[in-house]
Design an enzyme around this catalytic site. Structure first.
Site, mmCIF file in Angstrom:
data_model
loop_
_atom_site.group_PDB
_atom_site.id
_atom_site.type_symbol
_atom_site.label_atom_id
_atom_site.label_comp_id
_atom_site.label_asym_id
_atom_site.label_seq_id
_atom_site.Cartn_x
_atom_site.Cartn_y
_atom_site.Cartn_z
ATOM 1 N N GLY A 127 0.758 -1.172 0.057
ATOM 2 C CA GLY A 127 0.079 0.111 -0.210
ATOM 3 C C GLY A 127 0.849 1.398 -0.100
ATOM 4 O O GLY A 127 2.142 1.286 -0.030
ATOM 5 N N ASP A 156 -3.228 -12.402 6.297
ATOM 6 C CA ASP A 156 -4.457 -11.778 5.838
ATOM 7 C C ASP A 156 -5.080 -11.294 7.084
ATOM 8 O O ASP A 156 -5.205 -12.154 8.071
ATOM 9 C CB ASP A 156 -5.326 -12.653 5.121
ATOM 10 C CG ASP A 156 -6.325 -11.836 4.500
ATOM 11 O OD1 ASP A 156 -7.245 -11.139 5.270
ATOM 12 O OD2 ASP A 156 -6.869 -12.440 3.216
ATOM 13 N N ILE A 157 -5.334 -10.098 7.063
ATOM 14 C CA ILE A 157 -6.048 -9.660 8.530
ATOM 15 C C ILE A 157 -7.350 -10.314 8.756
ATOM 16 O O ILE A 157 -7.805 -10.160 10.014
ATOM 17 C CB ILE A 157 -6.182 -8.216 8.797
ATOM 18 C CG1 ILE A 157 -6.652 -7.431 7.809
ATOM 19 C CG2 ILE A 157 -4.526 -7.322 8.875
ATOM 20 C CD1 ILE A 157 -7.119 -6.080 8.228
ATOM 21 N N ALA A 167 -6.909 -2.345 5.404
ATOM 22 C CA ALA A 167 -8.274 -1.584 5.646
ATOM 23 C C ALA A 167 -9.002 -1.654 4.391
ATOM 24 O O ALA A 167 -8.497 -1.906 3.268
ATOM 25 C CB ALA A 167 -8.282 -0.155 6.200
ATOM 26 N N THR A 220 -9.295 7.002 10.336
ATOM 27 C CA THR A 220 -9.557 8.074 9.439
ATOM 28 C C THR A 220 -10.016 9.367 9.966
ATOM 29 O O THR A 220 -10.867 9.484 10.957
ATOM 30 C CB THR A 220 -10.566 7.685 8.271
ATOM 31 O OG1 THR A 220 -10.944 8.522 7.335
ATOM 32 C CG2 THR A 220 -11.885 6.932 8.980
ATOM 33 N N ASP A 221 -10.022 10.381 9.334
ATOM 34 C CA ASP A 221 -10.803 11.756 9.590
ATOM 35 C C ASP A 221 -12.479 11.529 9.309
ATOM 36 O O ASP A 221 -12.938 12.271 9.925
ATOM 37 C CB ASP A 221 -10.266 12.781 8.568
ATOM 38 C CG ASP A 221 -10.424 12.513 7.059
ATOM 39 O OD1 ASP A 221 -9.887 11.353 6.716
ATOM 40 O OD2 ASP A 221 -10.872 13.140 6.253
ATOM 41 N N TYR A 266 -18.542 3.716 6.248
ATOM 42 C CA TYR A 266 -17.077 3.700 6.240
ATOM 43 C C TYR A 266 -16.748 4.118 7.445
ATOM 44 O O TYR A 266 -15.893 3.541 8.551
ATOM 45 C CB TYR A 266 -16.299 4.358 5.002
ATOM 46 C CG TYR A 266 -14.865 4.594 5.263
ATOM 47 C CD1 TYR A 266 -14.101 3.433 5.296
ATOM 48 C CD2 TYR A 266 -14.382 5.842 5.290
ATOM 49 C CE1 TYR A 266 -12.780 3.640 5.375
ATOM 50 C CE2 TYR A 266 -13.181 5.782 5.692
ATOM 51 C CZ TYR A 266 -12.206 4.878 5.642
ATOM 52 O OH TYR A 266 -10.840 5.038 5.673
#
Ligand SMILES: NC(=O)c1ccc[n+]([C@@H]2O[C@H](COP(=O)([O-])OP(=O)(O)OC[C@H]3O[C@@H](n4cnc5c(N)ncnc54)[C@H](OP(=O)(O)O)[C@@H]3O)[C@@H](O)[C@H]2O)c1
Length: 291
Positions: free
Chosen positions: A10, A34-35, A58, A99-100, A123
């Site tokens: 990423g 793999d998460i 994510a 995240t914001d 999300y």
């Protein structure tokens, strides 16, 4: 330090891997870790004995999270909770990202770490649930880093370009363009973020909890696009468009710039977004830069 890095292909993962560091970083690919597979990370943690697990993975395709909310929760919440539990059992620090978009956009000054969250779409809801799950499961072991508007060198090319690359590509095919002026954000260069993440991990006074890490300053996507074209001297008739934060039926926060108050207290500060953008363009688009 032994660091297990999840998400090496990423944008952020590849910036962390590219950092000059004395740490031993093990970065398995998704086929090995793999998460969504507890067995896979429990095995890697048992074999590698990391001091820190850095999870950059994510499900962050925002419109797709509206279509697949269960998947959004599986990846962004349940997997983060399970990973936090595995880290706690192994007495390993977990650094995971958020995240914001956990914020609702009602402010006009940058959100601090302890400001009230109010996500507006699946999300953001799934990411907030992930934050809470990590911190509730492993309060002594979990560090959650919220960031915003990432663009980076290598991950970007493997995913067909980030926001900056896409605007530069757009200008090849069109001389007029519209860009949103309704959302105020803190665009962040992943090389700056990677350096700050490593400084945070290394800091002797680091305590678990939520941190914000973004480039300093704020702008709309319109202003960010303007800066890209100015720095590269690209002539495009760029017009601001106000969609009121709406993407179809989905809402995005009108204001989600972040304030890095806790990292700043530890002496960790990222450059202003304009300087970061200039550096990125210097590296990736050197031949096109305005002299
Ligand atoms: N991009 C942004 O603007 C932005 C804004 C705010 C916050 N963030 C957060 O910052 C973090 C890093 O973002 P980024 O832009 O660097 O993300 P990215 O470029 O999409 O990279 C995500 C990485 O995670 C891997 N991954 C995805 N699902 C996985 C799974 N189930 N198991 C293992 N690995 C998996 C991907 O592997 P593959 O290559 O195999 O897909 C990729 O290496 C994320 O948590 C993201 O949500 C990003």
């Amino acid at each position: 330090m032994n660091i297990l890095l999840i998400g090496k292909t990423g944008q952020l993962g590849s910036s962390i891997l590219a950092e000059q560091t004395t740490h031993r970083i093990y970065a398995p690919d998704r086929a090995e870790l793999d998460i969504e597979s507890k067995e896979s990370y429990e095995r890697v943690i048992a074999e590698f004995h990391p001091d820190v697990v850095v999870n950059t993975a994510a499900f962050h395709n925002v419109p797709q999270c509206e279509v697949e909310p269960l998947r959004a929760f599986a990846v962004n919440c349940q997997s983060v909770r399970d990973l936090a539990l595995a880290c706690k059992k192994a007495d390993t620090l977990l650094v995971t990202f958020s995240t914001d978009y956990v914020f609702g956009g009602e402010r006009k000054t940058p959100y601090r770490e302890d400001d009230r969250t109010r996500p507006l779409q699946m999300y953001g809801i799934s990411r907030l649930a992930g934050e809470l799950s990590a911190l509730a499961t492993a309060p002594q072991h979990a560090v959650v880093i919220r960031t915003c508007g990432l663009y980076g060198l290598s991950g970007a090319s493997s995913k067909g370009g980030n926001f900056v690359d896409k605007r530069i590509a757009d200008a090849q095919s069109s001389s007029e363009m519209e860009m949103g002026c309704d959302q105020v954000v803190s665009p962040t260069y992943t090389d700056d973020l990677a350096q700050a993440v490593l400084k945070l991990i290394e800091h002797p006074q680091l305590v678990p909890g939520i941190y914000h890490l973004v480039n300093e300053g704020e702008c709309t996507w319109f202003e960010f696009t303007q800066a890209i074209y100015e720095l590269l001297n690209i002539n495009v008739d760029l017009r601001p468009v106000d969609r009121g934060g709406m993407s179809g039926e989905m809402r995005r926060p009108l204001y989600s710039a972040l304030a890095n108050t806790k990292a700043r207290d530890l002496g960790i500060l990222l450059p202003h977004w304009r300087d970061a953008l200039q550096l990125y363009l210097n590296i990736k688009y050197r031949d096109k830069l305005v002299k």
